[in-house]
Design an enzyme around this catalytic site. Structure first.
Site, PDB file in Angstrom:
ATOM      1  N   GLU A 122     -30.551  45.967  -9.185  1.00  0.00           N
ATOM      2  CA  GLU A 122     -31.629  46.705  -9.833  1.00  0.00           C
ATOM      3  C   GLU A 122     -32.794  46.972  -8.893  1.00  0.00           C
ATOM      4  O   GLU A 122     -33.029  46.234  -7.933  1.00  0.00           O
ATOM      5  CB  GLU A 122     -32.141  45.924 -11.058  1.00  0.00           C
ATOM      6  CG  GLU A 122     -31.116  45.820 -12.175  1.00  0.00           C
ATOM      7  CD  GLU A 122     -31.616  45.055 -13.389  1.00  0.00           C
ATOM      8  OE1 GLU A 122     -31.123  45.334 -14.498  1.00  0.00           O
ATOM      9  OE2 GLU A 122     -32.484  44.171 -13.242  1.00  0.00           O
ATOM     10  N   CYS A 135     -40.250  48.166  -6.161  1.00  0.00           N
ATOM     11  CA  CYS A 135     -39.753  46.799  -5.978  1.00  0.00           C
ATOM     12  C   CYS A 135     -38.281  46.894  -5.607  1.00  0.00           C
ATOM     13  O   CYS A 135     -37.446  47.323  -6.410  1.00  0.00           O
ATOM     14  CB  CYS A 135     -39.959  46.003  -7.261  1.00  0.00           C
ATOM     15  SG  CYS A 135     -39.470  44.262  -7.133  1.00  0.00           S
ATOM     16  N   CYS A 142     -28.525  36.012  -6.321  1.00  0.00           N
ATOM     17  CA  CYS A 142     -29.427  35.179  -5.527  1.00  0.00           C
ATOM     18  C   CYS A 142     -28.851  33.771  -5.459  1.00  0.00           C
ATOM     19  O   CYS A 142     -28.100  33.353  -6.342  1.00  0.00           O
ATOM     20  CB  CYS A 142     -30.823  35.151  -6.163  1.00  0.00           C
ATOM     21  SG  CYS A 142     -32.094  34.376  -5.123  1.00  0.00           S
ATOM     22  N   CYS A 146     -34.302  29.464  -8.546  1.00  0.00           N
ATOM     23  CA  CYS A 146     -35.638  29.145  -9.055  1.00  0.00           C
ATOM     24  C   CYS A 146     -35.576  29.144 -10.577  1.00  0.00           C
ATOM     25  O   CYS A 146     -35.131  30.108 -11.190  1.00  0.00           O
ATOM     26  CB  CYS A 146     -36.648  30.164  -8.550  1.00  0.00           C
ATOM     27  SG  CYS A 146     -36.816  30.178  -6.745  1.00  0.00           S
ATOM     28  N   CYS A 149     -36.950  31.980 -12.903  1.00  0.00           N
ATOM     29  CA  CYS A 149     -36.556  33.342 -12.546  1.00  0.00           C
ATOM     30  C   CYS A 149     -35.187  33.682 -13.130  1.00  0.00           C
ATOM     31  O   CYS A 149     -34.210  32.953 -12.915  1.00  0.00           O
ATOM     32  CB  CYS A 149     -36.529  33.489 -11.023  1.00  0.00           C
ATOM     33  SG  CYS A 149     -36.038  35.125 -10.446  1.00  0.00           S
ATOM     34  N   CYS A 387     -41.864  40.780 -13.320  1.00  0.00           N
ATOM     35  CA  CYS A 387     -41.596  39.792 -12.284  1.00  0.00           C
ATOM     36  C   CYS A 387     -40.771  38.630 -12.836  1.00  0.00           C
ATOM     37  O   CYS A 387     -41.116  38.035 -13.850  1.00  0.00           O
ATOM     38  CB  CYS A 387     -42.924  39.269 -11.737  1.00  0.00           C
ATOM     39  SG  CYS A 387     -42.759  38.059 -10.421  1.00  0.00           S
TER      40      CYS A 387
END
Length: 415
Positions: A122, A135, A142, A146, A149, A387
């Protein structure tokens, strides 16, 4: 189905990237997007052009590709008509395939994109009154996990190539209609008097999308060099920010070889809390990270390092946390500002957002310590574009569901 496997990375280790700079295509042609002049020249020479012709054609194609946004060799009017079919037979100028495009009520736009080998990722465009920020993602998935997230709940699939990174910028310019409009004179040269731009909505880039940019360093560096190239996309390095969760060994190289602004996902000021919410802290601790920030090439009061701090209720938002944050930044004499980010919820998230009153109190303490600490306004929450919310829509919607939504949208437009 995607035809590359998931990278079996268990977590806080340095992932071994897929060693390639171009994604293979089913039709056998080579995608030139994301490649520098020298690489294009070499590919033309390997395909049969002599050295002089390869250099000339590479210069021409580079210009049309990055300055004009052209995707069809037939539109390259200063290249001989007999040469254009030769190029089209062997090469292509691609874009990431758009699976789905969403618009937020606040103007934020999110695209679900697909690579040539079938993987989805994305990107997000955030318009403001005085700027427009794209962004950009650097990986499919990933590996950092985290806990606040949503992207971190995905497994790492693979690194994006330079073309897939640059392609996000190109696609945004396509969507915003921001390619220059010019004319060619009788000699095949551009007429500068007719070479104009419709204005720039896309003014800034942040490497804050899916993935950890410094775990895909070579491809991110090569992509951003094209974005910053005066004969390429020509965006100033001062308008580009790279965000890292703290891959300490790569931070100096980032400053030396890319030279863009640095943002650091700090999010906590004690070992126990940061170990929990940003697990890479177990490998590179807060002190080691802050020292790398102090040593970051080019950091100054004019180019401060941004520390991102997500506000989690009763986890990292106390007065004591705010005072410790000020103490740490002062201890390392860092030219810093702090972005306070209200936590953006997602299904199954283990945290809640701090109250507005608590966030304001935290911000005031940091300000009183002499460090700028603005509160970031959440954008695109209604389309999961804020975010920490990016996670490929493919994991949340079936193809049938997307097809139904597209059909319903088409019927609405017709009505």
């Amino acid at each position: 189905m995607a035809d590359t496997n998931l990278m079996s990375i268990p977590g806080q280790v340095d992932p071994v990237p897929v060693a390639r700079d171009i994604t293979p295509r089913a039709d056998g042609r080579t995608d030139l997007l994301g490649l520098p002049r020298e690489r294009i020249r070499d590919l033309f020479a390997e395909a049969g052009l002599d050295a002089k012709q390869a250099k000339l054609r590479a210069k021409q194609v580079f210009h049309w590709l990055y300055l004009r946004g052209v995707t069809d060799f037939d539109a390259m009017t200063d290249i001989a008509k007999t040469m254009r079919p030769w190029l089209a037979e062997r090469f292509v100028i691609g874009r990431p395939d758009v699976v789905e495009a969403q618009h937020s009520t606040d103007g934020t736009r999110k695209w679900l994109l697909k690579t040539d080998d079938g993987h989805e990722f994305e990107m997000v465009f955030i318009p403001d009154a005085d700027r427009g920020t794209l962004c950009v993602s650097s990986q499919v998935g990933c590996t950092l996990n985290c806990r606040f997230c949503h992207t971190g709940t995905m497994r790492l699939v693979r690194n994006l190539t330079p073309g897939e990174i640059v392609g996000q910028v190109m696609l945004a310019r396509d969507a915003l209609g921001e390619w220059p409009k010019g004319a060619m004179d009788d000699l095949g040269e551009e007429s500068e008097s007719a070479y104009t731009s419709d204005g720039r909505l896309l003014t800034n880039i942040v490497m804050m999308g899916m993935g950890e940019p410094l775990y895909n360093f070579d491809n991110v560096r090569d992509a951003l060099r094209i974005v910053m190239d005066g004969d390429g996309l020509a965006l100033s390095k001062r308008r580009i920010t790279l965000s890292t969760s703290g891959v300490v060994p790569m931070m100096a190289r980032c400053g030396e070889e890319i030279g863009v602004n640095l943002a650091v996902s700090l999010h906590a000021v004690t070992k126990d809390v940061r170990d929990e919410i940003v697990p890479i802290n177990k490998k590179y601790g807060i002190e080691e990270l802050l020292q790398a920030c102090a040593d970051y090439p080019g950091a100054s009061n004019a180019r401060r390092i941004t520390f991102e701090y997500v506000m989690l209720k009763d986890k990292n938002d106390s007065d004591e946390d705010a005072r410790e944050l000020v103490r740490l930044l002062r201890q390392y004499d860092l030219p810093a500002k702090v972005n306070l980010i209200p936590f953006n919820p997602w299904g199954g998230a283990p945290y809640e957002c701090s109250t507005p009153e608590r966030i304001k109190r935290f911000s005031n303490i940091v300000f009183e310590g002499g460090i700028s600490a603005p509160v970031r306004t959440p954008r695109g929450r209604d389309i999961d574009a804020a975010c920490g919310q990016l996670k490929t829509t493919a994991e949340k919607k079936s193809r049938a569901q997307r097809d139904r939504e597209a059909a319903e949208k088409a019927q609405t437009v017709e009505a």
